[in-house]
Design an enzyme around this catalytic site. Sequence first.
Site, PDB file in Angstrom:
ATOM      1  N   LYS A  84     -12.661 -17.004 -46.242  1.00 60.99           N
ATOM      2  CA  LYS A  84     -13.114 -17.349 -44.885  1.00 60.99           C
ATOM      3  C   LYS A  84     -14.610 -17.050 -44.711  1.00 60.99           C
ATOM      4  CE  LYS A  84      -9.186 -18.955 -43.383  1.00 60.99           C
ATOM      5  NZ  LYS A  84      -9.024 -20.387 -43.058  1.00 60.99           N
ATOM      6  N   ASP A 100      -2.711 -33.127 -51.461  1.00 62.68           N
ATOM      7  CA  ASP A 100      -3.073 -31.728 -51.707  1.00 62.68           C
ATOM      8  C   ASP A 100      -4.588 -31.650 -51.567  1.00 62.68           C
ATOM      9  OD1 ASP A 100      -3.902 -29.324 -52.824  1.00 62.68           O
ATOM     10  OD2 ASP A 100      -2.431 -29.389 -54.451  1.00 62.68           O
ATOM     11  N   TYR A 143      -8.179 -13.767 -49.024  1.00 60.21           N
ATOM     12  CA  TYR A 143      -8.242 -14.578 -47.797  1.00 60.21           C
ATOM     13  C   TYR A 143      -9.560 -14.354 -47.069  1.00 60.21           C
ATOM     14  CZ  TYR A 143      -6.725 -16.468 -43.249  1.00 60.21           C
ATOM     15  OH  TYR A 143      -6.614 -17.186 -42.063  1.00 60.21           O
TER      16      TYR A 143
HETATM   17  P1  NAD Z   1       0.055 -23.222 -40.836  1.00 61.76           P
HETATM   18  O1  NAD Z   1       0.680 -22.604 -42.036  1.00 61.76           O
HETATM   19  O2  NAD Z   1       0.939 -23.740 -39.753  1.00 61.76           O
HETATM   20  O3  NAD Z   1      -0.921 -24.423 -41.245  1.00 61.76           O
HETATM   21  C1  NAD Z   1      -1.511 -24.558 -42.494  1.00 61.76           C
HETATM   22  C2  NAD Z   1      -1.191 -25.952 -43.000  1.00 61.76           C
HETATM   23  O4  NAD Z   1      -1.916 -26.177 -44.214  1.00 61.76           O
HETATM   24  C3  NAD Z   1       0.303 -26.159 -43.311  1.00 61.76           C
HETATM   25  O5  NAD Z   1       0.751 -27.333 -42.654  1.00 61.76           O
HETATM   26  C4  NAD Z   1       0.318 -26.327 -44.829  1.00 61.76           C
HETATM   27  O6  NAD Z   1       1.315 -27.218 -45.281  1.00 61.76           O
HETATM   28  C5  NAD Z   1      -1.069 -26.907 -45.070  1.00 61.76           C
HETATM   29  N1  NAD Z   1      -1.494 -26.731 -46.451  1.00 61.76           N
HETATM   30  C6  NAD Z   1      -1.443 -25.601 -47.202  1.00 61.76           C
HETATM   31  N2  NAD Z   1      -1.888 -25.844 -48.432  1.00 61.76           N
HETATM   32  C7  NAD Z   1      -2.232 -27.160 -48.472  1.00 61.76           C
HETATM   33  C8  NAD Z   1      -2.744 -28.007 -49.473  1.00 61.76           C
HETATM   34  N3  NAD Z   1      -2.999 -27.549 -50.718  1.00 61.76           N
HETATM   35  N4  NAD Z   1      -2.974 -29.301 -49.171  1.00 61.76           N
HETATM   36  C9  NAD Z   1      -2.712 -29.781 -47.947  1.00 61.76           C
HETATM   37  N5  NAD Z   1      -2.223 -29.024 -46.944  1.00 61.76           N
HETATM   38  C10 NAD Z   1      -1.992 -27.725 -47.213  1.00 61.76           C
HETATM   39  O7  NAD Z   1      -0.895 -22.101 -40.260  1.00 61.76           O
HETATM   40  P2  NAD Z   1      -2.089 -22.147 -39.201  1.00 61.76           P
HETATM   41  O8  NAD Z   1      -2.136 -20.794 -38.639  1.00 61.76           O
HETATM   42  O9  NAD Z   1      -2.025 -23.312 -38.311  1.00 61.76           O
HETATM   43  O10 NAD Z   1      -3.341 -22.284 -40.177  1.00 61.76           O
HETATM   44  C11 NAD Z   1      -4.354 -23.277 -40.008  1.00 61.76           C
HETATM   45  C12 NAD Z   1      -5.684 -22.672 -40.387  1.00 61.76           C
HETATM   46  O11 NAD Z   1      -6.003 -21.668 -39.418  1.00 61.76           O
HETATM   47  C13 NAD Z   1      -5.700 -21.972 -41.740  1.00 61.76           C
HETATM   48  O12 NAD Z   1      -6.915 -22.256 -42.393  1.00 61.76           O
HETATM   49  C14 NAD Z   1      -5.649 -20.505 -41.388  1.00 61.76           C
HETATM   50  O13 NAD Z   1      -6.258 -19.710 -42.369  1.00 61.76           O
HETATM   51  C15 NAD Z   1      -6.436 -20.508 -40.096  1.00 61.76           C
HETATM   52  N6  NAD Z   1      -6.225 -19.349 -39.250  1.00 61.76           N
HETATM   53  C16 NAD Z   1      -4.998 -19.042 -38.780  1.00 61.76           C
HETATM   54  C17 NAD Z   1      -4.855 -17.909 -37.962  1.00 61.76           C
HETATM   55  C18 NAD Z   1      -3.506 -17.505 -37.406  1.00 61.76           C
HETATM   56  O14 NAD Z   1      -3.397 -16.377 -36.873  1.00 61.76           O
HETATM   57  N7  NAD Z   1      -2.496 -18.343 -37.447  1.00 61.76           N
HETATM   58  C19 NAD Z   1      -5.965 -17.131 -37.623  1.00 61.76           C
HETATM   59  C20 NAD Z   1      -7.211 -17.493 -38.117  1.00 61.76           C
HETATM   60  C21 NAD Z   1      -7.342 -18.605 -38.928  1.00 61.76           C
END
Ligand code: NAD
Length: 262
Positions: free
Chosen positions: A155, A60, A151
């Site tokens: 960021k 975590d 959120y």
């Molecule tokens: P995702 O949900 O596939 O990936 C996030 C990962 O973080 C998951 O595998 C989850 O298990 C892990 N996670 C969550 N809490 C955790 C913890 N406490 N300890 C360890 N792991 C943890 O989604 P994603 O879109 O790939 O997100 C990745 C990053 O990109 C995030 O920071 C998200 O905010 C950012 N982001 C995503 C988007 C989008 O549109 N998908 C846009 C901008 C930024």
Amino acid sequence: MAELDGKVALVTGGASGIGKAAARLLAERGARVTICGLDRADTEEAAADIGQGVRGQVADVSDETQVEALLAEIVEGDGGLDILVTAAGIQRYGSAVDTTGADWDEVLRVNLKGTFLPVKYALPHLRTCRGSVVIVSSVQAFVTQTSVAAYTASKGALNAFARSVAIDEAQYGVRANTVCPGSVDTPMLRMAARRFSDGSGAGEQGLVDAWGRTHPLGRVARAEEVAEAIAFLAGDRAGFITGVSLPVDGGLLAAVAVALPE
Ligand code: NAD
């Protein structure tokens, strides 16, 4: 010789979405990669799916003891750490009024403290090899929409934090940058589309397509496109780039919503 041969990398949030795509690309370019995820089965399955010697570890990212142990294990096993990519993150919805104190704490704990801790425990090792940090932030560090108060705050803080790390660590040759994606087709985006399509009648895919049309390039990103930016910033080809926030957003931040008549 591959660009990242001999580099050791840790990718948090590497079991899915952007983190998984980044881990795959870093490994393809020669890095020895560990992904960190929350769920053991998901993390091991993702590591096996990526292959290329990628290992899965469960931690975590918001738990200091677990993060410290994770970094110690990687450094002991691989002899150091050259690249840290922090992609773990969560989304919760609500305006400042609607957001509960518990949701606020959870988002800031995972997104912000869950980036701070891996950076804190990686830096002593990154300093010894002029390593680099890439933090996955969001366009929501600069602009926002309704009902994402916690959120967007997390960021914005991540971009400020990355600048602070860049300035403190420059004397050691360590670089720190953020990538700031627009909408990316990942489990996080799909979860949002399922949640909000209920009321809109557009359906999950219809809503993803509609969100895509709000980006000047007319679509949402693929996780692999964000991974390209991450891998570039992580490696030596970006050797004079530090303290920047790189949008990977299909032109979203370049546009204003006011259009002239056709
Ligand atoms: P995702 O949900 O596939 O990936 C996030 C990962 O973080 C998951 O595998 C989850 O298990 C892990 N996670 C969550 N809490 C955790 C913890 N406490 N300890 C360890 N792991 C943890 O989604 P994603 O879109 O790939 O997100 C990745 C990053 O990109 C995030 O920071 C998200 O905010 C950012 N982001 C995503 C988007 C989008 O549109 N998908 C846009 C901008 C930024």
